[in-house]
Scaffold this motif. Structure first.
Motif, PDB file in Angstrom:
ATOM      1  N   GLY A  17       0.837  -1.187   0.000  1.00 53.11           N
ATOM      2  CA  GLY A  17       0.000   0.000   0.000  1.00 53.11           C
ATOM      3  C   GLY A  17       0.867   1.230   0.000  1.00 53.11           C
ATOM      4  O   GLY A  17       2.069   1.173  -0.271  1.00 53.11           O
ATOM      5  N   GLU A  18       0.252   2.353   0.311  1.00 51.71           N
ATOM      6  CA  GLU A  18       0.982   3.610   0.423  1.00 51.71           C
ATOM      7  C   GLU A  18       0.692   4.237   1.765  1.00 51.71           C
ATOM      8  O   GLU A  18      -0.401   4.111   2.309  1.00 51.71           O
ATOM      9  CB  GLU A  18       0.584   4.583  -0.695  1.00 51.71           C
ATOM     10  CG  GLU A  18       1.174   4.265  -2.049  1.00 51.71           C
ATOM     11  CD  GLU A  18       1.039   5.425  -3.019  1.00 51.71           C
ATOM     12  OE1 GLU A  18       0.366   6.411  -2.662  1.00 51.71           O
ATOM     13  OE2 GLU A  18       1.596   5.348  -4.120  1.00 51.71           O
TER      14      GLU A  18
ATOM     15  N   ILE B 147       4.519   0.943   1.211  1.00 46.02           N
ATOM     16  CA  ILE B 147       4.810   0.182   2.423  1.00 46.02           C
ATOM     17  C   ILE B 147       4.268  -1.232   2.239  1.00 46.02           C
ATOM     18  O   ILE B 147       3.446  -1.489   1.356  1.00 46.02           O
ATOM     19  CB  ILE B 147       4.191   0.801   3.691  1.00 46.02           C
ATOM     20  CG1 ILE B 147       2.653   0.783   3.604  1.00 46.02           C
ATOM     21  CG2 ILE B 147       4.714   2.193   3.944  1.00 46.02           C
ATOM     22  CD1 ILE B 147       1.977   1.062   4.917  1.00 46.02           C
ATOM     23  N   SER B 148       4.712  -2.129   3.070  1.00 39.12           N
ATOM     24  CA  SER B 148       4.173  -3.484   3.084  1.00 39.12           C
ATOM     25  C   SER B 148       3.674  -3.789   4.485  1.00 39.12           C
ATOM     26  O   SER B 148       4.210  -3.304   5.475  1.00 39.12           O
ATOM     27  CB  SER B 148       5.243  -4.500   2.659  1.00 39.12           C
ATOM     28  OG  SER B 148       6.335  -4.477   3.552  1.00 39.12           O
ATOM     29  N   TYR B 149       2.634  -4.603   4.556  1.00 45.42           N
ATOM     30  CA  TYR B 149       2.047  -4.980   5.828  1.00 45.42           C
ATOM     31  C   TYR B 149       1.407  -6.347   5.644  1.00 45.42           C
ATOM     32  O   TYR B 149       1.345  -6.881   4.523  1.00 45.42           O
ATOM     33  CB  TYR B 149       1.011  -3.949   6.282  1.00 45.42           C
ATOM     34  CG  TYR B 149      -0.110  -3.735   5.287  1.00 45.42           C
ATOM     35  CD1 TYR B 149      -1.293  -4.464   5.354  1.00 45.42           C
ATOM     36  CD2 TYR B 149       0.015  -2.798   4.269  1.00 45.42           C
ATOM     37  CE1 TYR B 149      -2.311  -4.276   4.442  1.00 45.42           C
ATOM     38  CE2 TYR B 149      -0.992  -2.598   3.347  1.00 45.42           C
ATOM     39  CZ  TYR B 149      -2.157  -3.335   3.434  1.00 45.42           C
ATOM     40  OH  TYR B 149      -3.173  -3.147   2.517  1.00 45.42           O
ATOM     41  N   GLN B 150       0.944  -6.931   6.727  1.00 39.21           N
ATOM     42  CA  GLN B 150       0.230  -8.202   6.650  1.00 39.21           C
ATOM     43  C   GLN B 150      -1.257  -7.974   6.904  1.00 39.21           C
ATOM     44  O   GLN B 150      -1.626  -7.159   7.753  1.00 39.21           O
ATOM     45  CB  GLN B 150       0.759  -9.199   7.688  1.00 39.21           C
ATOM     46  CG  GLN B 150       2.150  -9.714   7.421  1.00 39.21           C
ATOM     47  CD  GLN B 150       2.478 -10.856   8.374  1.00 39.21           C
ATOM     48  OE1 GLN B 150       1.961 -11.965   8.271  1.00 39.21           O
ATOM     49  NE2 GLN B 150       3.358 -10.578   9.315  1.00 39.21           N
TER      50      GLN B 150
ATOM     51  N   GLY C  99       9.713  -7.553   8.709  1.00 45.50           N
ATOM     52  CA  GLY C  99       9.223  -6.179   8.634  1.00 45.50           C
ATOM     53  C   GLY C  99       9.261  -5.439   9.953  1.00 45.50           C
ATOM     54  O   GLY C  99       9.248  -4.205   9.975  1.00 45.50           O
ATOM     55  N   ASN C 100       9.311  -6.177  11.079  1.00 43.35           N
ATOM     56  CA  ASN C 100       9.401  -5.537  12.391  1.00 43.35           C
ATOM     57  C   ASN C 100      10.731  -4.826  12.591  1.00 43.35           C
ATOM     58  O   ASN C 100      10.894  -4.049  13.537  1.00 43.35           O
ATOM     59  CB  ASN C 100       9.230  -6.571  13.506  1.00 43.35           C
ATOM     60  CG  ASN C 100       7.852  -7.184  13.530  1.00 43.35           C
ATOM     61  OD1 ASN C 100       7.094  -7.079  12.577  1.00 43.35           O
ATOM     62  ND2 ASN C 100       7.518  -7.848  14.619  1.00 43.35           N
ATOM     63  N   PHE C 101      11.699  -5.118  11.727  1.00 40.57           N
ATOM     64  CA  PHE C 101      13.049  -4.583  11.892  1.00 40.57           C
ATOM     65  C   PHE C 101      13.444  -3.647  10.734  1.00 40.57           C
ATOM     66  O   PHE C 101      14.607  -3.310  10.589  1.00 40.57           O
ATOM     67  CB  PHE C 101      14.057  -5.742  11.967  1.00 40.57           C
ATOM     68  CG  PHE C 101      13.835  -6.658  13.141  1.00 40.57           C
ATOM     69  CD1 PHE C 101      14.561  -6.500  14.317  1.00 40.57           C
ATOM     70  CD2 PHE C 101      12.888  -7.677  13.086  1.00 40.57           C
ATOM     71  CE1 PHE C 101      14.353  -7.343  15.400  1.00 40.57           C
ATOM     72  CE2 PHE C 101      12.677  -8.525  14.165  1.00 40.57           C
ATOM     73  CZ  PHE C 101      13.413  -8.349  15.325  1.00 40.57           C
ATOM     74  N   THR C 102      12.478  -3.226   9.922  1.00 42.93           N
ATOM     75  CA  THR C 102      12.770  -2.374   8.773  1.00 42.93           C
ATOM     76  C   THR C 102      12.853  -0.913   9.196  1.00 42.93           C
ATOM     77  O   THR C 102      11.965  -0.409   9.887  1.00 42.93           O
ATOM     78  CB  THR C 102      11.685  -2.531   7.693  1.00 42.93           C
ATOM     79  OG1 THR C 102      11.612  -3.902   7.309  1.00 42.93           O
ATOM     80  CG2 THR C 102      12.014  -1.693   6.473  1.00 42.93           C
TER      81      THR C 102
ATOM     82  N   GLY D  40       9.640   4.805   3.440  1.00 45.17           N
ATOM     83  CA  GLY D  40       9.218   6.048   2.833  1.00 45.17           C
ATOM     84  C   GLY D  40       9.139   7.239   3.753  1.00 45.17           C
ATOM     85  O   GLY D  40       8.585   8.265   3.381  1.00 45.17           O
ATOM     86  N   TYR D  41       9.698   7.150   4.972  1.00 47.00           N
ATOM     87  CA  TYR D  41       9.632   8.264   5.902  1.00 47.00           C
ATOM     88  C   TYR D  41      10.925   9.065   5.886  1.00 47.00           C
ATOM     89  O   TYR D  41      12.014   8.516   5.791  1.00 47.00           O
ATOM     90  CB  TYR D  41       9.381   7.772   7.332  1.00 47.00           C
ATOM     91  CG  TYR D  41       8.083   7.063   7.487  1.00 47.00           C
ATOM     92  CD1 TYR D  41       6.890   7.763   7.413  1.00 47.00           C
ATOM     93  CD2 TYR D  41       8.037   5.689   7.666  1.00 47.00           C
ATOM     94  CE1 TYR D  41       5.688   7.109   7.526  1.00 47.00           C
ATOM     95  CE2 TYR D  41       6.832   5.031   7.780  1.00 47.00           C
ATOM     96  CZ  TYR D  41       5.658   5.749   7.712  1.00 47.00           C
ATOM     97  OH  TYR D  41       4.470   5.094   7.824  1.00 47.00           O
TER      98      TYR D  41
END
Length: 286
Positions: A58-59, A65-68, A220-223, A229-230
């Motif tokens: 998503g954005e 960004i990526s999420y579950q 992803g918890n460690f990205t 994108g921040y």
């Protein structure tokens, strides 16, 4: 380990080998409870412990960004719940996100958080104690909700989780039975707009992320948030004692550390209360 003198070289070698082996085993055994405790403290801070979902793109803030997606929820960094509006936002409003793992948007006006506690939630003292801790150590105030449309409800959950920042309507801090007062303080931090400390843009100056030891699905918890994108500047130095920081063995797949200091040494997770760095960061935000 205490050093001993032995009567002969052969005896010294044999006995010192036994002593060293025993000492190493004792040390390993002594470390295991601390490592287990660290793993459990961080593991509790998941929206749906033991569950994984489809990876989604998503954005947020105009960046990918990526999420579950788990049980219809958009789960980010394990215990952060994103709204559809946050995922789709593309105005770039988060570009000025400050450090100390905070963000500029989604702040509670005047630092006042309106809240309710679901009557079905057991052990409500962990909520009231966590609120009291935040009020004693920050400018943020918590007020029981009457007719306000933006407020937090503390309720029973599958794990420990929270929305990030004020979303503009009713939002939730979800607490399973294993979520402690410390975990609740952590989740309130998310609701105020704090991310995890290890996602800071400058974290590689302070820590090593050992990706080979991270459980599959939890990378992803460690990205770093710059990778999501921040922009913005981190506040102060990375705070190993932050209540928003993982410990060295958080989300380990094999009992080996997932995060170490730059010199390779490990550190404990902290879920007792706000650190000096947490207080400075929240002061800068509110």
């Amino acid at each position: 380990m205490r050093k001993y003198s032995f009567f002969g070289l052969g005896a010294a070698v044999a006995l010192s080998t036994i002593s060293l082996t025993g000492c190493n085993k004792d040390q390993d055994n002594a470390n295991q409870p601390a490592q287990l405790e660290q793993a459990q403290d961080a593991k509790a801070e998941e929206a749906y412990p033991g569950q994984s979902g489809a990876a989604k793109a998503g954005e947020w803030g105009g960046q990918p960004i990526s999420y579950q997606e788990i049980n219809g929820e958009k789960v980010y960094e394990g215990d952060i719940l994103l709204t559809q509006e946050q995922v789709e936002a593309s105005q770039g409003q988060d570009a000025g996100r400050p450090g100390s793992a905070g963000r500029t948007t989604g702040r509670w006006p005047s630092g006042v958080v309106y809240y309710t506690i679901d009557t079905a939630l057991p052990n409500q003292a962990r909520v009231t104690d966590a609120i009291a801790h935040w009020q004693a150590n920050s400018p943020v105030r918590f007020v029981r909700r009457t007719t306000q449309t933006s407020y937090v409800t503390f309720r029973v959950g599958s794990g420990c989780s929270s929305n990030i920042g004020m979303i503009g309507s009713r939002q939730y801090i979800n607490l399973a039975s294993g979520c402690s007062t410390g975990n609740t303080i952590h989740e309130i931090g998310h609701a105020l707009g704090l991310f995890h400390e290890q996602t800071r843009n400058d974290r590689d100056t302070y820590v090593n992320i050992l990706t080979q030891n991270i459980q599959a699905g939890y990378e992803g918890n460690f990205t770093k948030y710059s990778g999501l994108g921040y922009g913005g500047t981190d506040y102060g130095v990375l705070d190993f004692g932050s209540i928003m920081m993982y410990g060295s063995f958080s989300f380990s797949s094999n009992g080996q550390p997932t995060i170490t200091r730059k010199d390779g040494s490990t550190f404990n997770i902290q879920r007792t209360g706000l650190s000096a760095g947490d207080k400075s960061g929240i002061d800068a935000m509110y």
